[in-house]
Scaffold this motif. Sequence first.
Motif, PDB file in Angstrom:
ATOM      1  N   GLU B  45     -53.855 -24.507 121.675  1.00 24.18           N
ATOM      2  CA  GLU B  45     -54.601 -25.761 121.748  1.00 24.18           C
ATOM      3  C   GLU B  45     -53.658 -26.956 121.966  1.00 24.18           C
ATOM      4  O   GLU B  45     -53.962 -27.862 122.755  1.00 24.18           O
ATOM      5  CB  GLU B  45     -55.419 -25.935 120.460  1.00 24.18           C
ATOM      6  N   LEU B  47     -50.787 -26.888 123.490  1.00 21.98           N
ATOM      7  CA  LEU B  47     -50.354 -26.813 124.887  1.00 21.98           C
ATOM      8  C   LEU B  47     -51.420 -27.396 125.806  1.00 21.98           C
ATOM      9  O   LEU B  47     -51.133 -28.220 126.677  1.00 21.98           O
ATOM     10  CB  LEU B  47     -50.112 -25.347 125.283  1.00 21.98           C
ATOM     11  N   ARG B  48     -52.677 -26.961 125.613  1.00 26.30           N
ATOM     12  CA  ARG B  48     -53.750 -27.430 126.477  1.00 26.30           C
ATOM     13  C   ARG B  48     -53.877 -28.950 126.398  1.00 26.30           C
ATOM     14  O   ARG B  48     -53.914 -29.644 127.420  1.00 26.30           O
ATOM     15  CB  ARG B  48     -55.065 -26.758 126.091  1.00 26.30           C
ATOM     16  N   GLN B  49     -53.906 -29.469 125.177  1.00 26.63           N
ATOM     17  CA  GLN B  49     -54.071 -30.913 125.012  1.00 26.63           C
ATOM     18  C   GLN B  49     -52.920 -31.695 125.648  1.00 26.63           C
ATOM     19  O   GLN B  49     -53.138 -32.717 126.303  1.00 26.63           O
ATOM     20  CB  GLN B  49     -54.171 -31.271 123.529  1.00 26.63           C
TER      21      GLN B  49
END
Lengths: 199, 199
Positions: B45, B47-49
């Motif tokens: 999460e 990384l995605r953000q």
Amino acid sequence: MSFTPLIRQLIDALRILPGVGQKTAQRMALQLLERDRSGGLRLAEALRQAMEGVGYCRQCRTLSEDEICPQCSDPRRDDSLLCVVQSPLDVFAVDQTGFRGRYFVLKGHLSPLDGLGPEAIGVPELLERIAQGGFNEVILATNPTVEGEATAHYIAQLLLPKGLVVSRIAHGVPLGGELELVDGGTLAHALAGRKPLTL
Amino acid sequence: MSFTPLIRQLIDALRILPGVGQKTAQRMALQLLERDRSGGLRLAEALRQAMEGVGYCRQCRTLSEDEICPQCSDPRRDDSLLCVVQSPLDVFAVDQTGFRGRYFVLKGHLSPLDGLGPEAIGVPELLERIAQGGFNEVILATNPTVEGEATAHYIAQLLLPKGLVVSRIAHGVPLGGELELVDGGTLAHALAGRKPLTL
Ligand SMILES: [Zn+2]
Ligand SMILES: [Zn+2]
């Protein structure tokens, strides 16, 4: 300098990776942000899928998203040989040597002080697997540490009365390197386990 | 042994991290799966953000999810000093020394053979930032490499006619360590840049 909250959150999260400290995490975070955002997103998705999707093989207890893992379902393996290891990475290491029997993966080693007895590491499941039958020999390939030895010894005591061949991986000097650098315990094992040479 | 597809996908994705080879990636993947799935999900999460949310500061071009980064928006910094670096990690390194002026982050260094000229690395934006005014001194803190030196030299030639003080970080022997281990070029710089001692 204060990194912004999203970058700080990423650096903190990267530190859960084994061997990654603050400096390495900073370098990883900024390099992904600067040079490979699509790679970063791919990693995010691979992590999510694996953390949510990977369970344990019902037969050998290694990590697998299928009920039965590739090693257990491979029909070309020797069903008479069972190799007992203490982690999924050890399955990989043993298989790399060319071993093509079956596996059973314990959850680590016995550790009475931490309250980890035979049930905690999966010994009952191992006995069940062996009871399903067909094995002539069980190779105990737990780590060559005090705890790994104790675990192997404990399991051997359970299996020997069943009339199985129970073996332990050999201790000795590792290939390469110099004798003077080998520790004394290992060298003593290597001497005691010496083999006659033939012409 | 074949890892299952989800595990293999995770190992491959981890290898995009700098300094992470096949063996390290395997260890990371299996350790997360065995011991810290919630940490793995948190990393996914984060990384995605970060990959989706972090952009560049409009003023200094460092990585930031805000239009203006913390360094640029901090009212307590010295507005007469501008430090020019070639990556966001360098902002962090310089700030660690206690420097509290402003920054400008180039996109790397000039590299004519790779087609990276002044526009590609953000020199026009640097000139614009300086034209907004207020700086008495511009410190060129590009890397002490051939390319970093050439980039600093190029920028100095543009700024000196504007009547600005333009400085370059000093070369010399690093603190700690032994003189005999310092390379010749560095030692020559250290000698040429020697400073008189006073009582
Ligand atoms: Zn299996
Ligand atoms: Zn900024």
